[in-house]
Design a protein around this motif. Sequence first.
Motif, PDB file in Angstrom:
ATOM      1  N   ILE A  99      -4.608  -5.732  -5.207  1.00  0.00           N
ATOM      2  CA  ILE A  99      -4.832  -4.539  -4.299  1.00  0.00           C
ATOM      3  C   ILE A  99      -6.291  -4.544  -4.220  1.00  0.00           C
ATOM      4  CG2 ILE A  99      -4.369  -2.051  -4.327  1.00  0.00           C
ATOM      5  CD1 ILE A  99      -2.254  -2.728  -6.601  1.00  0.00           C
ATOM      6  N   LEU A 121       2.180  -1.396  -5.323  1.00  0.00           N
ATOM      7  CA  LEU A 121       2.790  -1.613  -6.510  1.00  0.00           C
ATOM      8  C   LEU A 121       4.448  -1.772  -6.456  1.00  0.00           C
ATOM      9  CD1 LEU A 121       0.575   0.544  -8.746  1.00  0.00           C
ATOM     10  CD2 LEU A 121       0.675  -1.824  -8.725  1.00  0.00           C
ATOM     11  N   ALA A 124       5.439  -4.913  -4.646  1.00  0.00           N
ATOM     12  CA  ALA A 124       5.285  -6.016  -5.742  1.00  0.00           C
ATOM     13  C   ALA A 124       6.653  -5.975  -6.318  1.00  0.00           C
ATOM     14  CB  ALA A 124       3.999  -6.135  -6.489  1.00  0.00           C
ATOM     15  N   THR A 131       0.844  -7.440 -10.260  1.00  0.00           N
ATOM     16  CA  THR A 131      -0.129  -7.234  -9.412  1.00  0.00           C
ATOM     17  C   THR A 131      -1.598  -7.083 -10.062  1.00  0.00           C
ATOM     18  OG1 THR A 131       0.430  -4.825 -10.384  1.00  0.00           O
ATOM     19  CG2 THR A 131       1.036  -5.401  -8.059  1.00  0.00           C
ATOM     20  N   CYS A 150       0.557  -1.169 -12.815  1.00  0.00           N
ATOM     21  CA  CYS A 150      -0.184  -2.415 -12.513  1.00  0.00           C
ATOM     22  C   CYS A 150      -0.316  -3.265 -13.503  1.00  0.00           C
ATOM     23  CB  CYS A 150      -1.375  -1.639 -11.940  1.00  0.00           C
ATOM     24  SG  CYS A 150      -2.684  -3.264 -11.202  1.00  0.00           S
TER      25      CYS A 150
END
Length: 180
Positions: A99, A121, A124, A131, A150
């Motif tokens: 990101i 997020l 993913a 991530t 994350c």
Amino acid sequence: DVRLDAVCDFRISVNMSAVQMQRDDVVGAVRSALSDADISGDRMTLELTESAFINDPEGAKQLLNALKSLDTHLAMDDFGTGYSNLAYLQQLPIDVLKIDRSFVSDMMIDKDKRAIVRTVLSLARALGMKTTAEGIESEEISDVLRRLGCSVGQGYYYARPLTADAAYAFLEADRASATL
């Protein structure tokens, strides 16, 4: 004869440009680097920007599959700043969405950027990817990203850029404190 990666717990990430992907023998270079360093491919993450896929999506897909055959991990760097085709993204053997810092650094004061981070997020997770959030510069942002799920963070909050010797000392100190 002991392999380096069996003794040291580490991973290395390498940024690759779209030009390298189109022009160079990337698979041969990665294979040689892994062999020369005596490490397994699962210790290496190759980071590619979205622009690397625009000109030749099928060629990029073949290259990524060849790199995956070396057991490397693949990350799409600066995700969200380019023009990703989400249908195509699910076909690529990408392990990690990174990101971009432009969303992360201001997410506490800009609700739209926070919404983008949450969406990336979720995307993913839905695609079975990990991530990495770039540009984490405070404990508050680190905590929020952790709560949002994350996988990994990077930024000045954790460490400033380091020379090779300073990075080694940093890792040694971290390992020593973990064993206490």
